[in-house]
Design an enzyme around this catalytic site. Structure first.
Site, PDB file in Angstrom:
ATOM      1  N   GLU A   1       0.828  -1.211   0.000  1.00  0.00           N
ATOM      2  CA  GLU A   1       0.000   0.000   0.000  1.00  0.00           C
ATOM      3  C   GLU A   1       0.861   1.259   0.000  1.00  0.00           C
ATOM      4  O   GLU A   1       0.575   2.230   0.705  1.00  0.00           O
ATOM      5  CB  GLU A   1      -0.977  -0.021   1.183  1.00  0.00           C
TER       6      GLU A   1
ATOM      7  N   GLU B   1      -6.018  -8.138  -0.817  1.00  0.00           N
ATOM      8  CA  GLU B   1      -6.589  -8.149   0.530  1.00  0.00           C
ATOM      9  C   GLU B   1      -8.089  -7.891   0.417  1.00  0.00           C
ATOM     10  O   GLU B   1      -8.514  -6.759   0.214  1.00  0.00           O
ATOM     11  CB  GLU B   1      -5.947  -7.086   1.424  1.00  0.00           C
TER      12      GLU B   1
END
Length: 588
Positions: free
Chosen positions: A156, A238
């Site tokens: 991320e 995710e």
């Protein structure tokens, strides 16, 4: 085995839809790794994913640990034995609601440290870590006959920075140390973060993280890939099927049918990694910390409302997900190897107790400095630190204060509590009465409640813990301080022969015998704040703010015969017993 990425994920020349579940070996007792992996396979997954936290494997600079509970290679081999593929995420930063996002606290000893950047000392330390790490995981890669099909280069990053030189540097370090499987990044499912966090023209697969609005999020990833001429399968790296919890907030739940609906949508469009399949436990002081206008530490339980509970039992979500997955691949179940039972051992009375102040010298040697120092300057990563000074003769001070203190402080005069400061009131004025004619001892017990694991705070001074600015008496800083570093990794050194005094920080010992070993829950109703140890292992923090009032104890942590629990409680709030029950105590 041959694994490649083209229009599809290809395994031995045939397309494969990856249906993975996140399972963190560092949050599960090693003797239960196989049980959790078997249940993953039986839900229908063909792959398992795990982060690798840097601070777990290099707790002190240059001290590399890959054995016992840190034996990631054994975890991967167990997965391979069950026919599971493996995705590894050996990135320097993992987030994962883990202390400092997996970054080692000792990095902060360098005042100029800039994590997740091209700052040369940071990359040099990543290089040394990777040299040790890839000796362990390189044999596990599919190119060397292992089950690991992909590795992540950053996590991320588009929600933190857009430095492509940094991303390229991490990729190059991984390749330097022998990583020759496909690489990927994962970011939120919208254009801005995908633009910032991906590494184009470098054969690095972009993936997306999200928990809902599948059409929108996967659609944004598809558009991004088309705009950048990337021909590759879509994957949600995710799929957030629940959420983590913070102290003092209600437990977060997600409807099982809603989550299963979104899982079905994802699998219609591509591949998935379910985050989490089983969340497990933040043992020790490894819980992360959110920032919501102020620090907001996360609970010891990392249950995540996952298909498997923190203690490994299938939930409604497990069966709903299994029903969805069965539409996309046949499920070849295995027989479970562990016979897990839950035992109520009942109430246990305190065997012994001692006040922190009276056993202080058995736990830490004082370090003198004119000024108060941060934990990291003293080579301390976790736990508590006690600052002590003689503040002189009898007098009344209308004002005194802590300056730049993280995170939670208890202030004592001659071992009597005069103030507790945390969050909203940290640094506000403290009135002091110094009653002794000649010498008055000021003690400040500071707790590191967890370093922030996400966002801009990763580069702020607030990541350094302890009393960093100092303590002001009236309008001046007081000088002359002893520092006692209390990581509590030497809990057996607590001297219970010393005196106990109520209403202050203290250690409590409980000895009990068991004939039959099973999973149990240390229920702590009536206790204030602190942490607990079972047979020497730190099983995490407790706090009477809830929402949990238990600590999970898996059976392998117990012994037949005598067992010993030690509780460190800081508030002077204690019950006359603890309970080991077959169910957890949760505040709804």
């Amino acid at each position: 085995m041959n694994f490649t990425i083209s229009k599809d994920f290809m395994l031995d020349g045939k397309p494969i839809k990856l249906i993975s579940g996140a399972l963190h070996y560092f949050r599960i007792c090693p003797l239960y790794w196989q049980d959790r992996l078997e249940k993953l396979k039986n839900m229908g997954c063909n792959c398992v994913e795990t982060y690798i936290p840097w601070n777990f494997h290099e707790p002190k600079e240059g001290q590399f640990e890959f054995e016992n509970e840190k034996d990631v290679a054994r975890f991967v081999h167990l997965a391979a034995d069950l026919g599971l593929l493996v995705i590894l995420r050996p990135t320097p930063y993992i987030c994962a609601e883990w202390e400092f996002g997996g970054l080692p606290a000792w990095l902060l000893k360098d005042d100029a440290m800039r994590v997740r950047s091209t700052y040369k000392p940071f990359l040099e330390k990543v290089d040394k870590y990777y040299e040790a790490l890839f000796k362990v995981i390189r044999p596990l890669l599919f190119t060397n006959g292992g089950p690991v099909i992909m590795c992540q280069i950053e996590n991320e990053y588009g929600s933190f920075g857009n430095d492509k030189k940094y991303l390229k540097a991490i990729k190059d370090l991984m390749i330097k140390h022998g990583c020759d499987v496909p690489l990927f990044t994962s970011d939120g499912g919208w254009k801005e973060v995908l633009d910032a966090g991906t590494l184009l023209n470098e054969e690095v697969l972009p993936t997306a993280n999200f928990g809902s609005r599948t059409d929108e999020q996967m659609g944004a990833l598809k558009t991004f890939m088309q705009d950048n001429n990337i021909e590759a399968p879509l994957m949600c790296m995710e799929f957030w099927i629940g959420w983590f919890n913070n102290w003092g907030s209600p437990i977060k739940k997600r409807d099982a049918s809603d989550a299963a609906y979104e899982l079905d949508n994802i699998l219609q469009m591509g591949s998935v990694n379910i985050y989490m399949f089983c969340g497990g436990t933040n043992y020790g002081f490894y819980n992360g910390c959110s920032y919501h206008g102020m620090i907001d530490p996360q609970t010891t339980s990392y249950d995540y409302d996952a298909p498997l509970t923190e203690w490994g039992m299938p939930s409604e979500k497990y069966y709903k997900f299994k029903e969805v997955i069965s539409k996309y691949r046949p499920i070849d179940e295995v027989k479970l190897s562990a016979n897990i039972s839950f035992i109520d051992y009942g109430d246990i009375r305190c065997t012994n107790a001692v006040s922190l102040f009276n056993t202080l010298h058995s736990l830490a040697k004082p370090i003198y400095n004119d000024h108060t120092l941060a934990m990291e300057k003293l080579d301390q990563n976790f736990g508590y630190i006690l600052y002590r000074a003689n503040v002189g003769k009898k007098r009344h001070l209308a004002k005194s204060k802590l300056v730049d203190c993280d995170d939670r402080a208890l202030v004592f005069v001659n071992q009597k509590l005069v103030a507790t400061q945390y969050r909203e009131n940290m640094g506000t004025n403290i009135e002091l009465d110094l009653p002794n004619e000649d010498n008055n001892i000021l003690d400040i017990l500071v707790e590191n409640v967890g370093r922030i694991n996400y966002g801009a705070s990763l580069v702020l001074g607030s990541m350094r813990k302890g009393l960093k600015g100092g303590y002001m008496l009236d309008l001046h800083f007081h000088t002359g301080w002893q520092h006692y570093c209390l990581e509590l990794d030497n809990i057996d050194d607590v001297d219970f022969d010393q005196k106990y005094e109520a209403n202050g920080p203290a250690f409590y010992e409980y000895k009990f015998n068991v004939d039959t070993i099973g999973d149990t829950f240390l229920n702590l109703d009536g206790f204030g704040k602190g942490c607990a140890f079972i047979n020497g292992k730190n099983i995490g923090r407790f706090y009477n703010e809830g929402p949990i009032n238990y600590l999970y104890i898996s059976a392998p942590l117990l012994h037949r015969g005598e067992n010993r629990i030690i509780i460190f409680e800081t508030e002077g709030i204690v019950n006359d017993h603890i309970s080991l029950n077959d169910k957890p105590l949760i505040k709804e």
